[in-house]
Scaffold this motif. Structure first.
Motif, PDB file in Angstrom:
ATOM      1  N   LEU A  46       0.813  -1.211   0.000  1.00  0.00           N
ATOM      2  CA  LEU A  46       0.000   0.000   0.000  1.00  0.00           C
ATOM      3  C   LEU A  46       0.849   1.263   0.000  1.00  0.00           C
ATOM      4  N   ALA A  47       1.939   1.255   0.745  1.00  0.00           N
ATOM      5  CA  ALA A  47       2.739   2.471   0.890  1.00  0.00           C
ATOM      6  C   ALA A  47       3.699   2.700  -0.267  1.00  0.00           C
ATOM      7  N   LEU A  48       4.167   1.604  -0.886  1.00  0.00           N
ATOM      8  CA  LEU A  48       5.248   1.701  -1.866  1.00  0.00           C
ATOM      9  C   LEU A  48       4.783   1.401  -3.285  1.00  0.00           C
ATOM     10  N   GLN A  49       3.577   1.799  -3.585  1.00  0.00           N
ATOM     11  CA  GLN A  49       3.047   1.706  -4.951  1.00  0.00           C
ATOM     12  C   GLN A  49       3.061   0.283  -5.501  1.00  0.00           C
ATOM     13  N   GLY A  50       2.595  -0.657  -4.688  1.00  0.00           N
ATOM     14  CA  GLY A  50       2.427  -2.029  -5.169  1.00  0.00           C
ATOM     15  C   GLY A  50       3.655  -2.907  -5.070  1.00  0.00           C
ATOM     16  N   LEU A  51       4.595  -2.583  -4.183  1.00  0.00           N
ATOM     17  CA  LEU A  51       5.792  -3.400  -4.018  1.00  0.00           C
ATOM     18  C   LEU A  51       5.547  -4.495  -2.989  1.00  0.00           C
ATOM     19  N   PHE A  52       5.794  -5.747  -3.377  1.00  0.00           N
ATOM     20  CA  PHE A  52       5.748  -6.857  -2.430  1.00  0.00           C
ATOM     21  C   PHE A  52       7.118  -6.971  -1.766  1.00  0.00           C
ATOM     22  N   THR A  53       7.140  -6.907  -0.446  1.00  0.00           N
ATOM     23  CA  THR A  53       8.409  -6.989   0.263  1.00  0.00           C
ATOM     24  C   THR A  53       8.706  -8.381   0.793  1.00  0.00           C
ATOM     25  N   ALA A  54       7.676  -9.219   0.964  1.00  0.00           N
ATOM     26  CA  ALA A  54       7.873 -10.550   1.551  1.00  0.00           C
ATOM     27  C   ALA A  54       7.949 -11.641   0.490  1.00  0.00           C
ATOM     28  N   HIS A  55       6.938 -11.756  -0.370  1.00  0.00           N
ATOM     29  CA  HIS A  55       7.025 -12.750  -1.450  1.00  0.00           C
ATOM     30  C   HIS A  55       7.302 -12.002  -2.756  1.00  0.00           C
ATOM     31  N   VAL A  56       8.602 -11.799  -2.982  1.00  0.00           N
ATOM     32  CA  VAL A  56       9.054 -10.862  -4.011  1.00  0.00           C
ATOM     33  C   VAL A  56       8.748 -11.311  -5.430  1.00  0.00           C
ATOM     34  N   ALA A  78      13.676  -5.645  -6.645  1.00  0.00           N
ATOM     35  CA  ALA A  78      13.333  -6.422  -5.448  1.00  0.00           C
ATOM     36  C   ALA A  78      13.927  -7.832  -5.477  1.00  0.00           C
ATOM     37  N   LEU A  79      13.792  -8.535  -6.589  1.00  0.00           N
ATOM     38  CA  LEU A  79      14.266  -9.917  -6.636  1.00  0.00           C
ATOM     39  C   LEU A  79      15.788 -10.016  -6.527  1.00  0.00           C
ATOM     40  N   PRO A  80      16.577  -9.255  -7.306  1.00  0.00           N
ATOM     41  CA  PRO A  80      18.034  -9.364  -7.126  1.00  0.00           C
ATOM     42  C   PRO A  80      18.496  -8.939  -5.735  1.00  0.00           C
ATOM     43  N   VAL A  81      17.858  -7.945  -5.146  1.00  0.00           N
ATOM     44  CA  VAL A  81      18.210  -7.548  -3.780  1.00  0.00           C
ATOM     45  C   VAL A  81      17.893  -8.679  -2.814  1.00  0.00           C
ATOM     46  N   PHE A  82      16.735  -9.271  -2.966  1.00  0.00           N
ATOM     47  CA  PHE A  82      16.329 -10.401  -2.123  1.00  0.00           C
ATOM     48  C   PHE A  82      17.339 -11.539  -2.242  1.00  0.00           C
ATOM     49  N   LEU A 134      17.848 -13.205  13.185  1.00  0.00           N
ATOM     50  CA  LEU A 134      16.589 -12.558  13.563  1.00  0.00           C
ATOM     51  C   LEU A 134      16.833 -11.159  14.125  1.00  0.00           C
ATOM     52  N   ALA A 135      17.955 -10.988  14.812  1.00  0.00           N
ATOM     53  CA  ALA A 135      18.290  -9.664  15.345  1.00  0.00           C
ATOM     54  C   ALA A 135      18.591  -8.685  14.210  1.00  0.00           C
ATOM     55  N   ILE A 136      19.344  -9.138  13.207  1.00  0.00           N
ATOM     56  CA  ILE A 136      19.634  -8.278  12.056  1.00  0.00           C
ATOM     57  C   ILE A 136      18.347  -7.929  11.320  1.00  0.00           C
ATOM     58  N   LYS A 137      17.457  -8.899  11.188  1.00  0.00           N
ATOM     59  CA  LYS A 137      16.161  -8.635  10.554  1.00  0.00           C
ATOM     60  C   LYS A 137      15.400  -7.560  11.312  1.00  0.00           C
ATOM     61  N   THR A 138      15.415  -7.639  12.630  1.00  0.00           N
ATOM     62  CA  THR A 138      14.713  -6.649  13.449  1.00  0.00           C
ATOM     63  C   THR A 138      15.300  -5.259  13.254  1.00  0.00           C
ATOM     64  N   ILE A 139      16.622  -5.179  13.188  1.00  0.00           N
ATOM     65  CA  ILE A 139      17.289  -3.886  12.967  1.00  0.00           C
ATOM     66  C   ILE A 139      16.899  -3.317  11.607  1.00  0.00           C
ATOM     67  N   LEU A 140      16.854  -4.176  10.598  1.00  0.00           N
ATOM     68  CA  LEU A 140      16.465  -3.710   9.263  1.00  0.00           C
ATOM     69  C   LEU A 140      15.013  -3.243   9.239  1.00  0.00           C
ATOM     70  N   LEU A 141      14.139  -3.960   9.936  1.00  0.00           N
ATOM     71  CA  LEU A 141      12.737  -3.528  10.013  1.00  0.00           C
ATOM     72  C   LEU A 141      12.626  -2.167  10.690  1.00  0.00           C
ATOM     73  N   ALA A 160      15.136  -6.607   2.199  1.00  0.00           N
ATOM     74  CA  ALA A 160      16.297  -7.255   2.824  1.00  0.00           C
ATOM     75  C   ALA A 160      15.909  -7.915   4.138  1.00  0.00           C
ATOM     76  N   ALA A 161      15.071  -7.244   4.926  1.00  0.00           N
ATOM     77  CA  ALA A 161      14.618  -7.818   6.195  1.00  0.00           C
ATOM     78  C   ALA A 161      13.841  -9.108   5.968  1.00  0.00           C
ATOM     79  N   MET A 162      12.951  -9.091   4.995  1.00  0.00           N
ATOM     80  CA  MET A 162      12.159 -10.287   4.718  1.00  0.00           C
ATOM     81  C   MET A 162      12.991 -11.385   4.065  1.00  0.00           C
ATOM     82  N   ALA A 163      14.041 -11.000   3.339  1.00  0.00           N
ATOM     83  CA  ALA A 163      14.950 -12.001   2.776  1.00  0.00           C
ATOM     84  C   ALA A 163      15.652 -12.758   3.894  1.00  0.00           C
TER      85      ALA A 163
END
Length: 229
Positions: free
Chosen positions: A25-35, A59-63, A89-96, A126-129
Motif C-alpha cells: 500500500l505504501a510503496l506503490q504495489g511493491l511486495f516486500t515478503a514474497h518478491v 526487489a528480486l536481485p536484492v532479495f 533474527l536480530a539483524i532482521k529486526t534492525i532492518l525492520l 532485505a529484512a524479509m529475505a
C-alpha cells in the motif's frame, strides 16, 4: 516450551503479512515478503504506466543477494561467538526498524520510483529475505512464514485426506500438519488485515509496529532449543 515452538513461527507469519501488505500500500504495489509477486506488478506498471517499476525490478536481485550474504555470514558467526539463528533474527529486526524509520521520515510515497521509496522498499525486502533464509535453514519443519500458496494447497490436500478417511498412517501426519499450517495461514492473513487497517488509519507510521513484533522472536529463538545452531 511447547508454547515457544508454536509462537515463534506464528509471530513471523503475522509480521510477514503486515509488512507485505503495508509495503504494498505504501510503496506503490511493491511486495516486500514474497518478491516473485513483483513480476506481475512490474508487468502491470509497464502496461498501465504507473510508478514503482524500478523498485519492483530491483526487489528480486536484492532479495537474492541478501539471502546469499546471510548464508555466507552464518558460517562466520560462530567464530565470532555469536549464535546463528538469533543473530539473523536480530539483524532482521534492525532492518525492520531502519525501514520503518525511513517510511515515517520520507513517507508518504507518491512516486514509487523515488530514491526514498526505493531505499525504504529495499531495506524491507532485505529484512524479509533474512527471515526467509533463517526460516528455511533453521525452521525447515515449520510451515513457511511468507509463501502461503503452497501451504494452502497442502492444507486442502490434508483436509481431503481427513474427510475421505485416509489410513491411520496418513492421518497421523496430516492432522498435526493441518493444524500448524492452518495457524500459519491465519496468522499471515491477520497480519495482512492489520497492515491494511493500520496503514489506512496511521499511514506510514504503521511501520513502527513490525520491529516491535520481531523483537520478541529474537528472545524466543534464544530460549528454544529445538532450533539449534
Amino acid at each position: 516450551m511447547q508454547r515457544n515452538i508454536l509462537l515463534l513461527p506464528l509471530l513471523m507469519s503475522l509480521n510477514a503479512g503486515l509488512v507485505d501488505t503495508a509495503g504494498f500500500l505504501a510503496l506503490q504495489g511493491l511486495f516486500t515478503a514474497h518478491v516473485t509477486g513483483n513480476f506481475v506488478t512490474f508487468g502491470a506498471a509497464m502496461v498501465l504506466g504507473t510508478s514503482g517499476g524500478l523498485a519492483k525490478l530491483l526487489a528480486l536481485p536484492v532479495f537474492c543477494f541478501v539471502v546469499v550474504v546471510s548464508r555466507i555470514l552464518s558460517f562466520y558467526l560462530p567464530a565470532m561467538g555469536l549464535p546463528i539463528f538469533r543473530s539473523m533474527l536480530a539483524i532482521k529486526t534492525i532492518l525492520l526498524a531502519a525501514g520503518g524509520a525511513c517510511a515515517v521520515y520520507f513517507g508518504p510515497f507518491v512516486q514509487g520510483d523515488s530514491w526514498q521509496a526505493i531505499c525504504t522498499g529495499m531495506i524491507l525486502v532485505a529484512a524479509m529475505a533474512i527471515q526467509n533464509a533463517a526460516h528455511r535453514i533453521h525452521m525447515g519443519t515449520e510451515p513457511p512464514s511468507t509463501l502461503m500458496t503452497g501451504t494452502t494447497t497442502q492444507i486442502m490436500i490434508d483436509v481431503a485426506d481427513v474427510f475421505r478417511g485416509a489410513p491411520a498412517s496418513v492421518q497421523i501426519v496430516a492432522r498435526p500438519r493441518l493444524g500448524k499450517m492452518a495457524a500459519s495461514v491465519a496468522a499471515f492473513a491477520l497480519g495482512c488485515a492489520a497492515g491494511a487497517c493500520l496503514y489506512a488509519k496511521f499511514g506510514t507510521w504503521c511501520f513502527v509496529l513490525p520491529p516491535l513484533i520481531a523483537l520478541p522472536a529474537v528472545f524466543l529463538a534464544a530460549t528454544e532449543p529445538k532450533w539449534r545452531e
